[in-house]
Design an enzyme around this catalytic site. Structure first.
Site, short mmCIF file in Angstrom:
data_model
loop_
_atom_site.label_atom_id
_atom_site.label_comp_id
_atom_site.label_asym_id
_atom_site.label_seq_id
_atom_site.Cartn_x
_atom_site.Cartn_y
_atom_site.Cartn_z
N CYS A 2 6.30 2.85 -5.40
CA CYS A 2 7.53 2.95 -5.74
C CYS A 2 8.34 2.46 -5.89
CB CYS A 2 7.11 3.71 -7.32
SG CYS A 2 5.90 4.47 -7.74
N ARG A 27 7.28 -3.36 -2.07
CA ARG A 27 6.39 -2.09 -1.88
C ARG A 27 5.38 -2.17 -2.37
NH1 ARG A 27 9.83 1.80 -0.21
NH2 ARG A 27 9.14 3.28 -0.64
N TRP A 75 3.37 1.39 -9.00
CA TRP A 75 2.73 1.64 -8.03
C TRP A 75 1.82 2.91 -9.19
CZ3 TRP A 75 -0.93 3.65 -5.11
CH2 TRP A 75 -1.62 2.62 -4.20
N ASN A 101 9.04 9.09 -7.25
CA ASN A 101 8.29 8.31 -6.33
C ASN A 101 7.68 9.36 -5.77
OD1 ASN A 101 6.46 6.88 -4.16
ND2 ASN A 101 8.55 6.72 -3.10
N GLY A 102 6.39 9.27 -5.95
CA GLY A 102 5.25 10.58 -4.99
C GLY A 102 4.50 10.60 -5.88
N GLU A 481 -7.34 -5.81 13.42
CA GLU A 481 -6.25 -6.74 12.62
C GLU A 481 -5.95 -7.80 12.25
OE1 GLU A 481 -2.01 -6.49 11.11
OE2 GLU A 481 -3.93 -5.28 11.70
N LYS A 485 -5.91 -8.55 8.03
CA LYS A 485 -5.34 -9.59 7.39
C LYS A 485 -6.07 -9.84 6.38
CE LYS A 485 -0.85 -8.20 8.58
NZ LYS A 485 -2.02 -7.32 8.22
N GLU A 488 -6.85 -8.62 3.02
CA GLU A 488 -5.88 -7.98 2.40
C GLU A 488 -4.56 -9.24 1.57
OE1 GLU A 488 -2.75 -5.49 4.12
OE2 GLU A 488 -2.74 -7.06 5.87
N HIS A 504 -27.47 -4.18 16.85
CA HIS A 504 -27.28 -3.04 16.60
C HIS A 504 -27.32 -3.28 14.18
CE1 HIS A 504 -27.99 -1.28 19.97
NE2 HIS A 504 -27.44 -2.40 20.39
N LYS A 603 3.63 -2.04 0.44
CA LYS A 603 4.10 -2.23 2.13
C LYS A 603 4.00 -0.42 2.29
CE LYS A 603 5.95 -3.95 5.06
NZ LYS A 603 5.22 -4.89 5.95
#
Length: 608
Positions: A2, A27, A75, A101-102, A481, A485, A488, A504, A603
């Protein structure tokens, strides 16, 4: 997570709040709202969806007049995205408005208690508990009230609170969630991050845990939980304001990919002096370094992938055992940490909740902590025993690019620094590594010049349903990575595997037309990767290979080959990741997706 913005001054507040919230969109959020102190009292406007919906509702801010207010991008954690669950939340009488926020961990217990006291809840959120608690405890002094609320609430929070009784001032408080104070002339601000207020002031306070701030247009007072006034140091932000803007690029992510040569140079070159790595602000003694038994690297997401590279590099250079741990697992794994353990924590924002908790657990167990962060004054930077800053500048896109690259280079420098301090590296070899670091920006510039080739490859496969990334050793670390990328920002299912694991189980997933990205830049393992390519080709895969210049024999096996300039093997990850970033970017762009703000992602993950 948030985003919070608050303002008190002489300007019309609503356009400022909307502007500030727009700078915090990176964010991650699913709804937005504002509370403004008007001549009729507190008025709240909020809506589900993008900030543009709220802005249209408010006629760009002109429809809600006032000189003080708080704004929020949410969020969702408690309750689905909706107008009702959006912030700000009002107390039962409407006297108080709160943004948060939290996560309030004991909100159900508090909700039950307040319901018994006659309070009615309209939303499913944990935040509404705060609004009602403030009203329940209020006896005329808002700071006293906030202290009482802090003593009842468990969890993490950054709060902005308006009180109808105080039309010229508002309060804010932080615990575990980021919050800064911006200091202006005849106006003052709060925000979750610097970009929200950078166009108005460069002078800020970084609030510590459990600090309460009272803001008026002309004064800022900070208190501790005993209501004792706290003296704060002013930090002056030295960013170029245009660094937080798109600067003509269509997306922040593309701009930040293109900024990587400069960011790496800014991070590395000032720390190379007279042929050695110099980390002036690091307090690690020779005696401590000699007695290190183990290094942990602890991080989340892309920073964790930096740690996987770091394990290879640090062990190669220093022969000190390294374990890489996901931060959210580290704190619950009863880790073996003592005074001879160095715990390296990596975070772009310096506010990543799980990484902060892991660092504190490491300190509790007696370990020494070393932070690699981008955000000056962040919680991790303030609490770690040593800090190595990456000078990437602001990174706005949710999917990290230049922060990842500068973190890689910080790991290279830390590895070389320890090796040279312990005399574990010959001068000639050290000089070769340093030369490779100094040449990286130019080599990445060369890679970026060939972006059209990668765009063409992306145009052929952007409708893929599944993509697999294969590599060995350092290439496997970078494959992790590259896969992240792609998934997401393009929402394509993607996985990275150590190529030796193909037989395997993974090879069962390869079928006609499956796209496989094969990283083949580790010279000693090149022939083994050719064998892996043949294996997937035999099952119908389309192979995009990344190889070092000169290894043209790979063209006989792969469908497409992207070449990277020759370099020192231990710094090659910095080159290999660039075409993977560009591939992901172009795939997402061709699919018409919201590249800078991918769905469900934030973010800075400031809650556990």
């Amino acid at each position: 997570m948030c985003g919070i913005v608050g303002y008190v001054g002489k300007q019309q507040v609503t356009p400022l709040l909307l502007e500030g919230l727009s700078k915090l969109e990176y964010r991650g959020y699913d709804s937005a709202g504002v509370a403004v102190m008007t001549e009729h009292g507190i008025e709240v406007k909020k809506s589900k969806g993008r900030l543009s919906i709220l802005s249209d509702m408010l006629d760009g801010g002109d429809a809600l007049k006032g000189n003080m207010g708080i704004g929020h991008t949410r969020w969702a954690t408690h309750g689905e995205p909706s107008d009702t669950n959006s912030h700000p939340h009002l107390s039962q009488s409407g006297k108080f408005a709160v943004v948060h926020n939290g996560i309030i961990e004991n909100y159900m217990k508090l909700r039950t208690y307040l319901t018994q006291k006659g309070f009615t809840f309209l939303s499913e959120t944990d935040t509404e508990v705060i609004a009602h608690l403030v009203e329940y405890y209020y006896e005329g002094d808002i700071v006293d009230t906030v202290i009482k609320v802090m003593n009842k609430v468990e969890g993490s929070y950054a709060l902005g609170i308006l009180c109808a009784d105080q039309p010229d001032s508002f309060v804010a408080v932080r615990k575990e969630s980021p919050l800064i104070v911006g200091l202006g002339e005849g106006e003052n601000f709060i925000a979750s991050d610097i970009p929200a207020i950078l166009s108005h002031t460069r002078k800020v306070y970084f609030l510590e845990n459990n600090e309460i701030v009272m803001l008026t247009a002309d004064q800022v007072k900070v208190f501790n939980p005993d209501k004792e006034e706290v003296t704060k140091s002013v930090y002056t932000v030295d960013w170029d304001i245009h660094a937080a803007e798109k600067g003509g690029y269509e997306h922040f992510m593309f701009k930040e990919i293109m900024e990587q040569p400069r960011a790496i140079a800014d991070t590395v070159k000032p720390r190379i002096k007279d042929g050695t790595i110099v980390l002036d602000d690091i307090s690690l003694s020779d005696e401590y370094l000699k007695n290190i038994q183990k290094i942990y690297i602890v991080a989340c997401g892309s920073a964790y992938h930096v740690g996987v590279v770091g394990k290879y590099v640090i062990e190669e250079m220093t022969r000190i055992p390294v374990e890489v741990s996901v931060a959210s697992e580290f704190r619950y794994a009863n880790p073996i940490v003592n005074e001879r353990t160095l715990v390296v924590v990596i975070s772009q924002s310096g506010e990543t909740a799980d990484t902060i908790a892991a660092m504190r657990e490491a300190k509790r167990l007696g370990g020494r902590t070393f932070a690699i962060v981008n955000a000056v004054g962040s919680a991790i930077a303030r609490e770690a025993d040593d800090v190595l800053y990456t000078w990437a500048g602001p990174e706005i896109a949710v999917a990290t690019t230049k922060a990842y690259s500068t973190q890689l280079n910080a790991i290279y420098m830390l590895s070389l620094y320890v090796a040279q301090r312990l005399s574990l590296i010959e001068p000639v070899k050290l000089a070769a590594y340093i030369k490779a670091l100094e040449e990286l920006p130019e080599k990445i510039e060369k890679l970026l010049e060939n972006k059209g080739e990668i765009q063409y490859i992306a145009s052929k496969y952007y409708n893929s349903k599944s993509v697999f990334f294969l590599g060995r050793s350092l290439d496997y670390a970078v494959a992790l990575e590259g896969s992240l990328k792609l998934k997401e920002i393009s929402y394509i299912h993607s996985e990275a595997y150590a190529a030796g694991e193909l037989k395997h189980g993974t090879i069962a997933l390869i079928e006609e037309g499956t796209v496989v990205v094969a990283l083949c830049t580790v010279k000693s393992l090149f022939d083994k990767m050719l064998s892996n390519i043949k294996e997937v080709k035999a099952r119908g895969a389309v192979v995009i290979a990344i190889a070092e210049e000169g290894h043209t024999e790979i063209e006989h096996e792969a469908d497409h080959v992207i070449y990277v300039p020759k370099s020192n093997p231990l710094v090659m990850p910095s080159e290999v990741v660039v075409p993977l970033q560009l591939f992901s970017y172009y795939v997402s762009s061709l699919k018409g997706l919201d590249i800078d703000k991918p769905r469900n992602l934030a973010k800075s993950v400031t809650v556990e």
